[in-house]
Design a protein around this motif. Structure first.
Motif, PDB file in Angstrom:
ATOM      1  N   LEU A 267      33.095  14.426  31.653  1.00 37.47           N
ATOM      2  CA  LEU A 267      34.435  14.186  31.104  1.00 37.47           C
ATOM      3  C   LEU A 267      35.494  14.390  32.182  1.00 37.47           C
ATOM      4  O   LEU A 267      36.378  13.548  32.366  1.00 37.47           O
ATOM      5  N   ILE A 268      35.396  15.485  32.911  1.00 34.65           N
ATOM      6  CA  ILE A 268      36.356  15.755  33.988  1.00 34.65           C
ATOM      7  C   ILE A 268      36.269  14.671  35.057  1.00 34.65           C
ATOM      8  O   ILE A 268      37.294  14.150  35.526  1.00 34.65           O
ATOM      9  N   ALA A 269      35.055  14.302  35.429  1.00 37.13           N
ATOM     10  CA  ALA A 269      34.864  13.273  36.455  1.00 37.13           C
ATOM     11  C   ALA A 269      35.445  11.934  36.016  1.00 37.13           C
ATOM     12  O   ALA A 269      36.119  11.243  36.788  1.00 37.13           O
ATOM     13  N   ALA A 270      35.196  11.559  34.762  1.00 38.23           N
ATOM     14  CA  ALA A 270      35.695  10.282  34.251  1.00 38.23           C
ATOM     15  C   ALA A 270      37.213  10.266  34.168  1.00 38.23           C
ATOM     16  O   ALA A 270      37.842   9.237  34.460  1.00 38.23           O
ATOM     17  N   ILE A 271      37.807  11.387  33.790  1.00 39.11           N
ATOM     18  CA  ILE A 271      39.267  11.440  33.710  1.00 39.11           C
ATOM     19  C   ILE A 271      39.879  11.327  35.102  1.00 39.11           C
ATOM     20  O   ILE A 271      40.808  10.542  35.328  1.00 39.11           O
ATOM     21  N   ILE A 272      39.350  12.094  36.054  1.00 39.10           N
ATOM     22  CA  ILE A 272      39.932  12.078  37.399  1.00 39.10           C
ATOM     23  C   ILE A 272      39.687  10.742  38.100  1.00 39.10           C
ATOM     24  O   ILE A 272      40.612  10.119  38.617  1.00 39.10           O
TER      25      ILE A 272
ATOM     26  N   THR B 190      51.527   0.924  32.052  1.00 42.22           N
ATOM     27  CA  THR B 190      50.138   1.408  32.038  1.00 42.22           C
ATOM     28  C   THR B 190      49.919   2.519  31.023  1.00 42.22           C
ATOM     29  O   THR B 190      48.777   2.770  30.632  1.00 42.22           O
ATOM     30  N   ALA B 191      50.985   3.172  30.591  1.00 45.32           N
ATOM     31  CA  ALA B 191      50.849   4.276  29.636  1.00 45.32           C
ATOM     32  C   ALA B 191      50.201   3.821  28.334  1.00 45.32           C
ATOM     33  O   ALA B 191      49.519   4.611  27.672  1.00 45.32           O
ATOM     34  N   VAL B 192      50.365   2.548  27.966  1.00 48.76           N
ATOM     35  CA  VAL B 192      49.784   2.062  26.710  1.00 48.76           C
ATOM     36  C   VAL B 192      48.260   2.044  26.758  1.00 48.76           C
ATOM     37  O   VAL B 192      47.609   2.031  25.717  1.00 48.76           O
ATOM     38  N   PHE B 193      47.686   2.059  27.961  1.00 48.19           N
ATOM     39  CA  PHE B 193      46.234   2.021  28.101  1.00 48.19           C
ATOM     40  C   PHE B 193      45.594   3.407  28.015  1.00 48.19           C
ATOM     41  O   PHE B 193      44.377   3.513  27.857  1.00 48.19           O
ATOM     42  N   ILE B 194      46.372   4.457  28.161  1.00 47.72           N
ATOM     43  CA  ILE B 194      45.830   5.811  28.265  1.00 47.72           C
ATOM     44  C   ILE B 194      44.988   6.228  27.055  1.00 47.72           C
ATOM     45  O   ILE B 194      43.872   6.728  27.230  1.00 47.72           O
ATOM     46  N   PRO B 195      45.457   6.053  25.818  1.00 41.32           N
ATOM     47  CA  PRO B 195      44.618   6.492  24.691  1.00 41.32           C
ATOM     48  C   PRO B 195      43.229   5.833  24.688  1.00 41.32           C
ATOM     49  O   PRO B 195      42.220   6.515  24.500  1.00 41.32           O
TER      50      PRO B 195
ATOM     51  N   GLY C 240      37.694   4.525  42.182  1.00 38.74           N
ATOM     52  CA  GLY C 240      37.483   5.199  40.905  1.00 38.74           C
ATOM     53  C   GLY C 240      36.024   5.595  40.715  1.00 38.74           C
ATOM     54  O   GLY C 240      35.722   6.719  40.313  1.00 38.74           O
ATOM     55  N   ALA C 241      35.109   4.682  41.013  1.00 41.15           N
ATOM     56  CA  ALA C 241      33.674   4.993  40.902  1.00 41.15           C
ATOM     57  C   ALA C 241      33.282   6.065  41.910  1.00 41.15           C
ATOM     58  O   ALA C 241      32.512   6.978  41.589  1.00 41.15           O
ATOM     59  N   PHE C 242      33.821   5.969  43.127  1.00 39.80           N
ATOM     60  CA  PHE C 242      33.488   6.956  44.154  1.00 39.80           C
ATOM     61  C   PHE C 242      33.960   8.349  43.741  1.00 39.80           C
ATOM     62  O   PHE C 242      33.192   9.319  43.801  1.00 39.80           O
ATOM     63  N   VAL C 243      35.210   8.464  43.326  1.00 49.17           N
ATOM     64  CA  VAL C 243      35.762   9.770  42.951  1.00 49.17           C
ATOM     65  C   VAL C 243      35.047  10.310  41.713  1.00 49.17           C
ATOM     66  O   VAL C 243      34.744  11.506  41.644  1.00 49.17           O
ATOM     67  N   THR C 244      34.763   9.442  40.746  1.00 53.45           N
ATOM     68  CA  THR C 244      34.028   9.892  39.555  1.00 53.45           C
ATOM     69  C   THR C 244      32.692  10.502  39.965  1.00 53.45           C
ATOM     70  O   THR C 244      32.321  11.594  39.519  1.00 53.45           O
ATOM     71  N   GLY C 245      31.967   9.805  40.831  1.00 56.69           N
ATOM     72  CA  GLY C 245      30.676  10.321  41.293  1.00 56.69           C
ATOM     73  C   GLY C 245      30.809  11.598  42.095  1.00 56.69           C
ATOM     74  O   GLY C 245      30.012  12.527  41.941  1.00 56.69           O
ATOM     75  N   ALA C 246      31.824  11.665  42.951  1.00 54.61           N
ATOM     76  CA  ALA C 246      32.024  12.859  43.780  1.00 54.61           C
ATOM     77  C   ALA C 246      32.379  14.072  42.929  1.00 54.61           C
ATOM     78  O   ALA C 246      31.868  15.175  43.154  1.00 54.61           O
ATOM     79  N   VAL C 247      33.237  13.874  41.935  1.00 54.12           N
ATOM     80  CA  VAL C 247      33.614  14.992  41.057  1.00 54.12           C
ATOM     81  C   VAL C 247      32.404  15.430  40.230  1.00 54.12           C
ATOM     82  O   VAL C 247      32.154  16.626  40.081  1.00 54.12           O
ATOM     83  N   MET C 248      31.636  14.477  39.730  1.00 56.95           N
ATOM     84  CA  MET C 248      30.438  14.819  38.954  1.00 56.95           C
ATOM     85  C   MET C 248      29.474  15.655  39.794  1.00 56.95           C
ATOM     86  O   MET C 248      28.943  16.660  39.323  1.00 56.95           O
ATOM     87  N   ARG C 249      29.275  15.261  41.026  1.00 59.92           N
ATOM     88  CA  ARG C 249      28.370  16.000  41.918  1.00 59.92           C
ATOM     89  C   ARG C 249      28.947  17.370  42.294  1.00 59.92           C
ATOM     90  O   ARG C 249      28.196  18.299  42.587  1.00 59.92           O
TER      91      ARG C 249
ATOM     92  N   VAL D  62      40.251   7.345  35.309  1.00 60.40           N
ATOM     93  CA  VAL D  62      41.595   7.147  34.763  1.00 60.40           C
ATOM     94  C   VAL D  62      42.647   7.372  35.846  1.00 60.40           C
ATOM     95  O   VAL D  62      43.386   6.449  36.200  1.00 60.40           O
ATOM     96  N   VAL D  63      42.728   8.572  36.398  1.00 64.29           N
ATOM     97  CA  VAL D  63      43.801   8.887  37.340  1.00 64.29           C
ATOM     98  C   VAL D  63      43.752   7.982  38.574  1.00 64.29           C
ATOM     99  O   VAL D  63      44.763   7.371  38.943  1.00 64.29           O
TER     100      VAL D  63
END
Length: 184
Positions: free
Chosen positions: A117-122, A151-156, A96-105, A125-126
């Motif tokens: 926001l996009i990086a954190a969601i992908i 896990t859906a209860v955690f989404i909001p 999750g941290a790796f993908v967040t950083g990669a998307v941000m970059r 979360v995902v």
């Protein structure tokens, strides 16, 4: 690795640990997986430190937890956390941290808030949820649909954390533009 990078990695590992001190909530539908603030720290580690160093910060925290330090939400630590229903989420922090950083970059032309926001969601979360669902299926012996529903209860709450991560990233970029190192 230079000293500054090591310090930032340790600082973010500590920040994730401190976020574990905030009160947790347990929902019976999720087989004991707690709602915590620590995923916010994982998202921020990827956004601010980038894919490699953000991942190292999370790995450092997980290593210290494995040694027995009670740094996870609710004061949990030790090898037992790797055999509970939340192990998928815990181990999911790494990719999750790796993908967040990669998307941000990968989004240097977008405004910081939108990219974060996009990086954190992908990533935050995902990716983390994908690992969490697998963890629930294995450790809690749930069917895929049951694990997805649990896990859906955690989404909001996690979507609120993504907005918070994006807002913090934007504030950091405004006060110190080199803080995110987006072009690097």
């Amino acid at each position: 690795m230079e000293t500054r990078a090591i310090v930032r990695i340790a600082l973010f590992a500590a920040m994730i640990a401190v976020l574990g001190l905030l009160p947790t909530f347990h929902l019976p539908i999720a087989s004991g997986v707690p709602i915590t603030a620590q995923t916010l720290g994982v998202m921020l580690a990827g956004i601010v430190l980038g894919p490699r160093h953000g991942t190292l910060a999370v790995l450092l925290l997980i290593f210290v937890v494995a040694l027995g330090a009670p740094l996870l939400a609710g004061g949990r630590g030790g090898l037992g956390v790797f055999f509970g229903p939340s192990v998928g989420f815990l181990l999911g922090w790494v990719p999750g941290a790796f993908v967040t950083g990669a998307v941000m970059r990968a989004l240097p032309r977008l405004p910081v808030f939108a990219a974060a926001l996009i990086a954190a969601i992908i990533g935050g979360v995902v990716v983390v949820y994908a690992c969490g669902v697998v963890g629930l299926m294995v450790m809690a012996r749930m069917a895929a649909w049951q694990a997805l529903l649990a896990t859906a209860v955690f989404i909001p709450g996690d979507l609120v954390k993504t907005v918070a991560a994006a807002a913090l990233a934007q504030a950091a970029a405004r006060s110190y533009p080199a803080a995110l190192g987006r072009g690097a």
